[in-house]
Write an enzyme that holds these catalytic residues in place. Structure first.
Site, PDB file in Angstrom:
ATOM      1  N   ASP A  74       0.840  -1.203   0.000  1.00  0.00           N
ATOM      2  CA  ASP A  74       0.000   0.000   0.000  1.00  0.00           C
ATOM      3  C   ASP A  74       0.877   1.256   0.000  1.00  0.00           C
ATOM      4  OD1 ASP A  74       0.869  -0.051   2.605  1.00  0.00           O
ATOM      5  OD2 ASP A  74      -1.113   0.114   3.525  1.00  0.00           O
ATOM      6  N   SER A  75       2.204   1.062   0.043  1.00  0.00           N
ATOM      7  CA  SER A  75       3.140   2.176  -0.171  1.00  0.00           C
ATOM      8  C   SER A  75       2.871   2.839  -1.523  1.00  0.00           C
ATOM      9  CB  SER A  75       4.588   1.677  -0.107  1.00  0.00           C
ATOM     10  OG  SER A  75       4.765   0.539  -0.937  1.00  0.00           O
ATOM     11  N   LYS A  83      -0.956  -9.627   2.816  1.00  0.00           N
ATOM     12  CA  LYS A  83      -0.210  -9.159   3.997  1.00  0.00           C
ATOM     13  C   LYS A  83      -1.114  -8.226   4.781  1.00  0.00           C
ATOM     14  CE  LYS A  83       3.178  -5.836   3.852  1.00  0.00           C
ATOM     15  NZ  LYS A  83       2.629  -4.833   4.788  1.00  0.00           N
ATOM     16  N   GLU A 118       9.523  -4.294  10.454  1.00  0.00           N
ATOM     17  CA  GLU A 118       9.932  -2.978   9.938  1.00  0.00           C
ATOM     18  C   GLU A 118      10.457  -2.071  11.052  1.00  0.00           C
ATOM     19  OE1 GLU A 118       7.129  -1.144   7.288  1.00  0.00           O
ATOM     20  OE2 GLU A 118       8.237   0.758   7.245  1.00  0.00           O
TER      21      GLU A 118
HETATM   22  O1  KIV Z   1       3.488  -1.121   1.667  1.00  0.00           O
HETATM   23  C1  KIV Z   1       4.662  -1.530   1.643  1.00  0.00           C
HETATM   24  O2  KIV Z   1       5.399  -1.329   0.682  1.00  0.00           O
HETATM   25  C2  KIV Z   1       5.143  -2.267   2.799  1.00  0.00           C
HETATM   26  C3  KIV Z   1       6.620  -2.465   2.907  1.00  0.00           C
HETATM   27  C4  KIV Z   1       7.215  -1.232   3.470  1.00  0.00           C
HETATM   28  C5  KIV Z   1       6.955  -3.670   3.700  1.00  0.00           C
HETATM   29  O3  KIV Z   1       4.374  -2.641   3.638  1.00  0.00           O
END
Ligand code: KIV
Length: 289
Positions: free
Chosen positions: A46-47, A115, A184
């Site tokens: 979700d980044s 995730k 993280e």
């Molecule tokens: O959303 C994402 O890219 C993540 C990573 C920082 C692990 O959760």
């Protein structure tokens, strides 16, 4: 290896002491390149809210956005294991929401696993999804969807109590059936201890080399995100500079009439053109190809 990587391969990699590589991708061409590069797992994180859509944080990201990006990544990635990141509000309110939305990821986007963020408090949800037949990756430490509760992007697990909580979180997710765990922004010694304590693979981001694998946001490691670069990121390329130079060269050539050149043009048969040129009284010097 050309065969599709499964969660069993990922678990076996930890058992054999092989380190696991994971990167984020949000589109088809990046996923293709990742397969060609040998990346083991692709996270449609979700980044993308921040690095692709330009939001301040990940909170505005919706299921529909995640499904669209994940489906594009799935079309590009034939080998890597693809993990879809459950966005804020897609699993926190009820188990029903969590099941429906995780199911959408699998049915509509074809991801191999989902995730979600949170430890002990999410164990019941993880268990319910695993019971449904959906593979789940946990995420503990600095969980960006709770950034306001943490008071910003801060390292987690620095006190005795906080470290104990993280160990409890990791054990709870393992017991709930998660196949692996992202850790993280946690001190390296603590992340190593967690990795040695649980049997499922840990994937670190800002958690040191003692984890079983590593993940980075691809836009950070390629130098494509302009706003900030966390301390734990290594920039492997400056793709922004390469893109900017190409775009500047294009603008320059367009302005100077150097692009397109003859090899980029389509021709028309001389006899056909003679008719058109005659009808429209095109001047002599433009009448030929
Ligand atoms: O959303 C994402 O890219 C993540 C990573 C920082 C692990 O959760």
């Amino acid at each position: 290896m050309d065969t599709q990587i499964t969660i069993h391969h990922i678990r076996a990699m930890k058992d054999h002491g092989e380190r696991i590589s994971m990167l984020t991708a949000y589109d088809y061409p990046t996923a293709l390149l990742m397969d060609q590069s040998g990346v083991d797992m692709i996270l449609v994180g979700d980044s993308l809210g921040m690095v692709v859509h330009g939001f301040e944080n990940t909170l505005p990201v919706t299921m529909d956005m995640m499904i669209m990006h994940s489906a594009a990544v799935r079309r590009g990635a034939k080998r890597a294991l693809v993990v879809g990141d459950m966005p804020f509000m897609s699993y926190q309110v009820s188990l029903e929401d969590a099941k429906r939305n995780a199911g959408r990821f699998v049915a509509e986007a074809g991801v191999d696993a989902v995730k979600l963020e949170g430890g002990l408090r999410m164990a019941e949800t993880v268990h319910a999804l695993v019971e449904m037949g959906i593979a789940v990756q946990g995420h503990i430490g600095l969980t960006p969807q709770s950034v306001s509760a943490f008071g910003g992007f801060k390292t987690q697990g620095k006190s005795v109590e906080a470290a104990r909580h993280l160990l409890d979180d990791a054990r709870a997710l393992e017991e709930a059936g998660a196949f692996s765990l992202v850790i993280e922004a946690v001190p390296a010694k603590l992340a190593r201890l967690i990795s040695q304590t649980i049997s499922i693979p840990t994937i670190g981001i800002g958690a040191g080399v003692g984890c079983d694998g590593q993940v980075l946001v691809t836009h950070d490691m390629l130098g494509l995100f302009d706003r900030f670069t966390p301390k734990f990121v290594k920039q492997y390329a400056n793709v922004s500079a390469v893109m900017r130079e190409a775009m500047q060269a294009y603008c320059d050539e367009v302005r100077r009439g150097m692009f397109p050149a003859a090899e980029h043009e389509f021709s028309i048969d001389d006899d056909t053109w003679a008719v058109i040129a005659g009808e429209f009284a095109i001047p002599e010097n433009q009448a030929a190809d």
